[in-house]
Design a protein around this motif. Structure first.
Motif, PDB file in Angstrom:
ATOM      1  N   VAL A 134       0.869  -1.167   0.000  1.00 46.03           N
ATOM      2  CA  VAL A 134       0.000   0.000   0.000  1.00 46.03           C
ATOM      3  C   VAL A 134       0.914   1.227   0.000  1.00 46.03           C
ATOM      4  CG1 VAL A 134      -1.684   1.293   1.339  1.00 46.03           C
ATOM      5  CG2 VAL A 134      -1.843  -1.177   1.206  1.00 46.03           C
ATOM      6  N   PRO A 135       0.697   2.171  -0.894  1.00 44.68           N
ATOM      7  CA  PRO A 135       1.587   3.335  -0.962  1.00 44.68           C
ATOM      8  C   PRO A 135       1.303   4.330   0.164  1.00 44.68           C
ATOM      9  CG  PRO A 135      -0.144   3.539  -2.572  1.00 44.68           C
ATOM     10  CD  PRO A 135      -0.333   2.196  -1.920  1.00 44.68           C
ATOM     11  N   ALA A 136       1.659   3.940   1.386  1.00 46.83           N
ATOM     12  CA  ALA A 136       1.447   4.799   2.554  1.00 46.83           C
ATOM     13  C   ALA A 136       2.789   5.036   3.232  1.00 46.83           C
ATOM     14  CB  ALA A 136       0.477   4.142   3.524  1.00 46.83           C
ATOM     15  N   TRP A 137       3.025   6.284   3.596  1.00 49.59           N
ATOM     16  CA  TRP A 137       4.256   6.674   4.263  1.00 49.59           C
ATOM     17  C   TRP A 137       3.920   7.281   5.611  1.00 49.59           C
ATOM     18  CZ3 TRP A 137       3.761   6.448  -0.869  1.00 49.59           C
ATOM     19  CH2 TRP A 137       4.823   5.910  -1.607  1.00 49.59           C
ATOM     20  N   TYR A 138       4.839   7.157   6.547  1.00 47.98           N
ATOM     21  CA  TYR A 138       4.670   7.712   7.879  1.00 47.98           C
ATOM     22  C   TYR A 138       5.695   8.828   8.060  1.00 47.98           C
ATOM     23  CZ  TYR A 138       4.107   7.981  12.912  1.00 47.98           C
ATOM     24  OH  TYR A 138       3.865   8.432  14.180  1.00 47.98           O
ATOM     25  N   ALA A 139       5.215  10.010   8.462  1.00 48.49           N
ATOM     26  CA  ALA A 139       6.090  11.161   8.667  1.00 48.49           C
ATOM     27  C   ALA A 139       6.344  11.328  10.157  1.00 48.49           C
ATOM     28  CB  ALA A 139       5.448  12.427   8.119  1.00 48.49           C
ATOM     29  N   MET A 140       7.615  11.424  10.541  1.00 46.24           N
ATOM     30  CA  MET A 140       7.976  11.640  11.929  1.00 46.24           C
ATOM     31  C   MET A 140       8.660  13.005  12.044  1.00 46.24           C
ATOM     32  SD  MET A 140      10.271   9.268  14.454  1.00 46.24           S
ATOM     33  CE  MET A 140       9.317   7.837  14.029  1.00 46.24           C
ATOM     34  N   LEU A 141       8.106  13.870  12.871  1.00 42.60           N
ATOM     35  CA  LEU A 141       8.650  15.203  13.060  1.00 42.60           C
ATOM     36  C   LEU A 141       9.618  15.209  14.232  1.00 42.60           C
ATOM     37  CD1 LEU A 141       5.325  17.188  12.644  1.00 42.60           C
ATOM     38  CD2 LEU A 141       7.041  16.686  10.903  1.00 42.60           C
ATOM     39  N   ASP A 142      10.586  16.113  14.205  1.00 37.95           N
ATOM     40  CA  ASP A 142      11.566  16.204  15.280  1.00 37.95           C
ATOM     41  C   ASP A 142      10.926  16.469  16.631  1.00 37.95           C
ATOM     42  OD1 ASP A 142      13.742  15.649  13.725  1.00 37.95           O
ATOM     43  OD2 ASP A 142      14.295  17.738  13.400  1.00 37.95           O
ATOM     44  N   ASP A 143       9.834  17.245  16.652  1.00 41.80           N
ATOM     45  CA  ASP A 143       9.223  17.589  17.935  1.00 41.80           C
ATOM     46  C   ASP A 143       8.160  16.589  18.391  1.00 41.80           C
ATOM     47  OD1 ASP A 143       7.447  18.326  15.976  1.00 41.80           O
ATOM     48  OD2 ASP A 143       6.932  20.246  16.859  1.00 41.80           O
ATOM     49  N   ASP A 144       8.018  15.468  17.695  1.00 45.90           N
ATOM     50  CA  ASP A 144       7.105  14.421  18.149  1.00 45.90           C
ATOM     51  C   ASP A 144       7.625  13.842  19.459  1.00 45.90           C
ATOM     52  OD1 ASP A 144       5.417  14.662  16.009  1.00 45.90           O
ATOM     53  OD2 ASP A 144       6.236  12.960  14.906  1.00 45.90           O
ATOM     54  N   GLU A 145       6.738  13.710  20.424  1.00 46.51           N
ATOM     55  CA  GLU A 145       7.132  13.157  21.718  1.00 46.51           C
ATOM     56  C   GLU A 145       7.430  11.664  21.602  1.00 46.51           C
ATOM     57  OE1 GLU A 145       5.018  12.603  26.008  1.00 46.51           O
ATOM     58  OE2 GLU A 145       4.794  14.546  25.027  1.00 46.51           O
ATOM     59  N   LEU A 146       6.570  10.941  20.886  1.00 47.88           N
ATOM     60  CA  LEU A 146       6.761   9.509  20.677  1.00 47.88           C
ATOM     61  C   LEU A 146       7.493   9.294  19.360  1.00 47.88           C
ATOM     62  CD1 LEU A 146       3.178   8.346  21.682  1.00 47.88           C
ATOM     63  CD2 LEU A 146       5.235   8.355  23.109  1.00 47.88           C
ATOM     64  N   LYS A 147       8.537   8.510  19.384  1.00 47.44           N
ATOM     65  CA  LYS A 147       9.372   8.312  18.196  1.00 47.44           C
ATOM     66  C   LYS A 147       9.172   6.956  17.534  1.00 47.44           C
ATOM     67  CE  LYS A 147      11.459  12.265  18.494  1.00 47.44           C
ATOM     68  NZ  LYS A 147      11.171  13.307  17.549  1.00 47.44           N
ATOM     69  N   GLU A 148       8.170   6.195  17.960  1.00 45.12           N
ATOM     70  CA  GLU A 148       7.921   4.888  17.369  1.00 45.12           C
ATOM     71  C   GLU A 148       7.160   5.052  16.051  1.00 45.12           C
ATOM     72  OE1 GLU A 148       6.644   5.420  20.644  1.00 45.12           O
ATOM     73  OE2 GLU A 148       8.599   4.894  21.449  1.00 45.12           O
ATOM     74  N   LEU A 149       7.482   4.203  15.102  1.00 46.08           N
ATOM     75  CA  LEU A 149       6.783   4.206  13.829  1.00 46.08           C
ATOM     76  C   LEU A 149       5.320   3.872  14.054  1.00 46.08           C
ATOM     77  CD1 LEU A 149       7.043   4.372  10.725  1.00 46.08           C
ATOM     78  CD2 LEU A 149       7.424   1.921  10.735  1.00 46.08           C
ATOM     79  N   GLY A 150       4.406   4.741  13.616  1.00 44.51           N
ATOM     80  CA  GLY A 150       2.977   4.518  13.766  1.00 44.51           C
ATOM     81  C   GLY A 150       2.394   5.024  15.071  1.00 44.51           C
TER      82      GLY A 150
END
Length: 121
Positions: free
Chosen positions: A25-41
């Motif tokens: 499925v062409p889905a990507w996950y974006a993680m920002l530097d200021d995200d508190e949780l760093k786990e994928l999803g």
């Protein structure tokens, strides 16, 4: 693309990964530097569906740029600047600024800020 401006885009995720013939499925996950949780999803609203990584990156940046009127005033915190200057009265754009960027600022301003971010363009 990879890492740029505090943004990491991970590869697409195979929704049928338990099946050896699973379609990707062409889905990507974006993680920002200021995200508190760093786990994928960790955040459901960080998923982007696009044809390829470049389109996913553009989609994420388009959203982030649409937050401009709010983010420069300290949103999501209820800052004194946000109280004093949002909404503002005028947005000055050049002839080369895309209509969709301005429209995105208006829609996000109404949804997240509670009002149209500017009265005149």
């Amino acid at each position: 693309m990879g890492v740029s401006d505090g943004l990491k885009i991970f590869s697409d995720w195979c929704i049928s990964r338990q099946l050896w013939w699973g379609h990707r499925v062409p889905a990507w996950y974006a993680m920002l530097d200021d995200d508190e949780l760093k786990e994928l999803g960790a955040y459901n609203d960080h998923w982007v569906v696009a044809r390829n990584e470049e389109e996913a990156y553009e989609e994420i940046l388009g959203f982030l740029l649409g937050l401009f009127p709010l983010s420069v005033l300290g949103w999501p915190d209820d800052t004194d600047d946000l109280k004093a200057f949002y909404p503002t009265s005028v947005l000055e754009t050049g002839h080369d600024i895309l209509f969709f960027w301005v429209a995105r600022m208006v829609m996000l301003g109404m949804k997240l800020g509670g009002d149209v971010p500017f009265g005149k363009t």
